[in-house]
Structures are given as C-alpha cells and as structure tokens.
Design a protein around this motif. Sequence first.
Motif, short mmCIF file in Angstrom:
data_model
loop_
_atom_site.label_atom_id
_atom_site.label_comp_id
_atom_site.label_asym_id
_atom_site.label_seq_id
_atom_site.Cartn_x
_atom_site.Cartn_y
_atom_site.Cartn_z
N ARG A 198 0.93 -1.15 -0.03
CA ARG A 198 0.04 0.26 0.09
C ARG A 198 1.15 1.50 0.13
NH1 ARG A 198 -4.26 -2.95 -1.59
NH2 ARG A 198 -5.37 -3.77 -0.10
N THR A 199 0.29 2.16 -1.18
CA THR A 199 1.67 3.32 -0.52
C THR A 199 1.16 4.73 0.55
OG1 THR A 199 1.31 3.80 -3.45
CG2 THR A 199 1.52 5.55 -1.89
N VAL A 200 1.76 4.33 0.82
CA VAL A 200 1.25 5.22 2.75
C VAL A 200 1.74 6.49 2.66
CG1 VAL A 200 2.34 5.78 5.30
CG2 VAL A 200 1.75 3.23 4.26
N SER A 201 1.28 7.79 3.19
CA SER A 201 1.26 9.07 2.81
C SER A 201 2.05 8.94 4.19
CB SER A 201 0.47 10.36 2.49
OG SER A 201 0.21 11.12 2.44
N VAL A 202 2.96 9.78 4.61
CA VAL A 202 3.28 9.66 6.10
C VAL A 202 3.61 11.68 5.93
CG1 VAL A 202 5.47 9.51 8.13
CG2 VAL A 202 4.90 8.31 5.92
N ALA A 203 2.57 11.82 7.46
CA ALA A 203 2.36 13.46 7.52
C ALA A 203 3.78 13.86 8.59
CB ALA A 203 0.81 13.55 7.75
N VAL A 204 4.58 14.58 7.84
CA VAL A 204 5.63 15.71 8.85
C VAL A 204 6.62 13.99 9.11
CG1 VAL A 204 6.42 16.66 10.93
CG2 VAL A 204 4.34 17.22 9.59
N ALA A 205 7.14 13.23 8.37
CA ALA A 205 7.69 12.22 8.26
C ALA A 205 9.18 12.73 9.37
CB ALA A 205 8.27 11.85 7.13
N GLN A 206 9.94 14.17 8.85
CA GLN A 206 10.81 13.66 9.75
C GLN A 206 11.42 13.73 10.90
OE1 GLN A 206 9.12 16.21 8.65
NE2 GLN A 206 9.56 17.96 9.71
N ASP A 207 11.28 12.56 11.88
CA ASP A 207 11.63 11.66 13.22
C ASP A 207 12.69 10.32 12.47
OD1 ASP A 207 11.34 11.97 15.86
OD2 ASP A 207 10.11 9.91 15.12
N GLU A 208 13.53 10.61 13.32
CA GLU A 208 14.44 9.05 12.41
C GLU A 208 13.37 8.18 13.56
OE1 GLU A 208 18.31 7.09 14.44
OE2 GLU A 208 18.33 9.06 14.42
N ALA A 209 12.72 8.04 14.66
CA ALA A 209 11.83 6.84 14.40
C ALA A 209 10.73 6.44 13.52
CB ALA A 209 11.60 6.93 16.27
N VAL A 210 10.44 7.59 12.84
CA VAL A 210 9.75 7.35 12.44
C VAL A 210 9.43 6.54 11.12
CG1 VAL A 210 7.18 8.38 10.62
CG2 VAL A 210 7.75 9.10 13.20
N MET A 211 11.07 7.16 10.26
CA MET A 211 11.22 6.74 8.91
C MET A 211 11.69 5.72 9.48
SD MET A 211 13.24 10.98 7.75
CE MET A 211 14.03 9.53 7.18
N SER A 212 12.40 4.85 10.65
CA SER A 212 12.59 3.85 10.57
C SER A 212 11.94 3.20 10.66
CB SER A 212 13.61 3.58 12.12
OG SER A 212 14.98 4.26 11.93
N ALA A 213 10.95 2.78 11.32
CA ALA A 213 9.18 2.29 11.05
C ALA A 213 9.47 2.25 9.88
CB ALA A 213 8.88 2.24 11.95
N VAL A 214 8.91 3.22 8.98
CA VAL A 214 8.79 3.16 6.66
C VAL A 214 9.69 2.54 6.43
CG1 VAL A 214 8.48 4.40 5.50
CG2 VAL A 214 7.46 4.95 8.12
N ARG A 215 11.17 2.48 6.87
CA ARG A 215 12.00 2.04 6.14
C ARG A 215 11.62 0.77 6.47
NH1 ARG A 215 17.26 2.26 9.24
NH2 ARG A 215 16.03 0.51 10.36
N ASP A 216 11.68 0.22 7.41
CA ASP A 216 12.11 -1.67 7.77
C ASP A 216 10.43 -1.48 7.22
OD1 ASP A 216 13.79 -1.46 9.25
OD2 ASP A 216 12.63 -1.06 11.47
N ALA A 217 8.95 -1.17 7.02
CA ALA A 217 7.83 -1.87 6.44
C ALA A 217 7.95 -1.78 4.98
CB ALA A 217 6.95 -1.32 6.10
N ALA A 218 9.09 -1.30 4.65
CA ALA A 218 9.13 -0.82 3.00
C ALA A 218 9.88 -1.97 2.70
CB ALA A 218 9.93 0.28 2.40
N LYS A 219 11.14 -2.05 3.97
CA LYS A 219 11.80 -3.42 3.51
C LYS A 219 11.43 -4.86 3.33
CE LYS A 219 15.85 -3.12 5.23
NZ LYS A 219 16.92 -3.33 5.60
N ILE A 220 10.76 -5.20 3.66
CA ILE A 220 9.22 -5.99 3.25
C ILE A 220 8.35 -5.99 3.10
CG2 ILE A 220 10.50 -7.03 5.83
CD1 ILE A 220 7.24 -6.74 5.95
N GLY A 221 9.00 -4.72 1.73
CA GLY A 221 7.43 -5.25 0.73
C GLY A 221 5.72 -4.39 1.52
N PHE A 222 5.25 -4.56 2.72
CA PHE A 222 4.60 -4.20 3.14
C PHE A 222 3.43 -2.65 2.30
CE2 PHE A 222 2.28 -2.05 7.16
CZ PHE A 222 1.13 -3.29 6.49
N ILE A 223 4.55 -1.25 2.29
CA ILE A 223 4.56 -0.05 1.61
C ILE A 223 5.19 0.26 1.06
CG2 ILE A 223 3.57 -0.25 4.18
CD1 ILE A 223 5.48 2.02 4.68
#
Length: 152
Positions: free
Chosen positions: A18-43
């Motif tokens: 799914r394409t996920v729009s992350v509002a105000v994404a400039q946070d290391e914890a947020v971006m790490s979670a998003v990176r991990d979800a993208a890496k497994i092909g979830f988003i």
Amino acid sequence: MLKNFTDLLERVKSIEPRTVSVAVAQDEAVMSAVRDAAKIGFIKPVLVGDGAKIREIGDKIGFTDYELVDCPDEAEAMKTAVELVRNKKADVLMKGIVNTAVYMRGVLNKEYGLRTGNLLSLLAVYELPQYHKLIYCSDSGINVAPDLEQKK
C-alpha cells in the motif's frame, strides 16, 4: 489465527504493498519504521515534510527508497499528506511527528480532509509474551464510548 508479529508479517508479505503518505515524516523513529515496512514490501512510502531533514535522516539510517514531498511547514505538510490520500495518490495516512491536534484537524477538515460519513477508528495491535495470540484494541483514543451500532 495470528499468534504473534512474525505471523502477522508473514501474512503481510502476501498482499500488495500500500502507498503510505507519512505526515511530517522528519523523525528518525518514524522513518526507521517506514524503512523497515518498505524493506519487507509492505508499503511504498511517500514522506511529506521538511525535505532537508528527511534526506538527512534517510542518509543517516540508510533509507533512500521513498518518494519525497517537501513541505517544511507542519500544517501544510499535514494538508498535503491528507490530500494525497483523498486524491487516491496514497492508500493510507500515517502520523509522523505532527502534533495530534494538527493531525486530527487535517483528517477531519471539511474542505480537504478524509470525512466520509463513516465512523473514524483507531486500531492498535499488541503482542504479549505471556498471552497466546495478538491483542487488538480499537478506539482507545478516538471513539472512547462507542454505541452498539458503532461497535458492529
């Protein structure tokens, strides 16, 4: 039955990302979670926020596979992230480091928000080592006293 997050992740790998729009994404914890979800092909991530900060954090954590929408202003980033979902350029809205009041104002905005006339809900999933399956909790922050019809 999903017994743990490992089971959940295996199930997620079998569906289209799914394409996920992350509002105000400039946070290391947020971006790490998003990176991990993208890496497994979830988003497929679309990071909305301060472009310079997002790129800096992305470089730091080894995350470059995302679409970036540069909006340094928090309120404008929120509006843009919501509009991506409303205009079907993203499937899901994710809260970054945006203030919760600003986030909810964006979601509920009458002009550009995500109001559909349906019940808005929040779902949290917990894994406890002493329990045999995942625990799902809905509406802990949005619908704190739903009626029977809303619960259905």
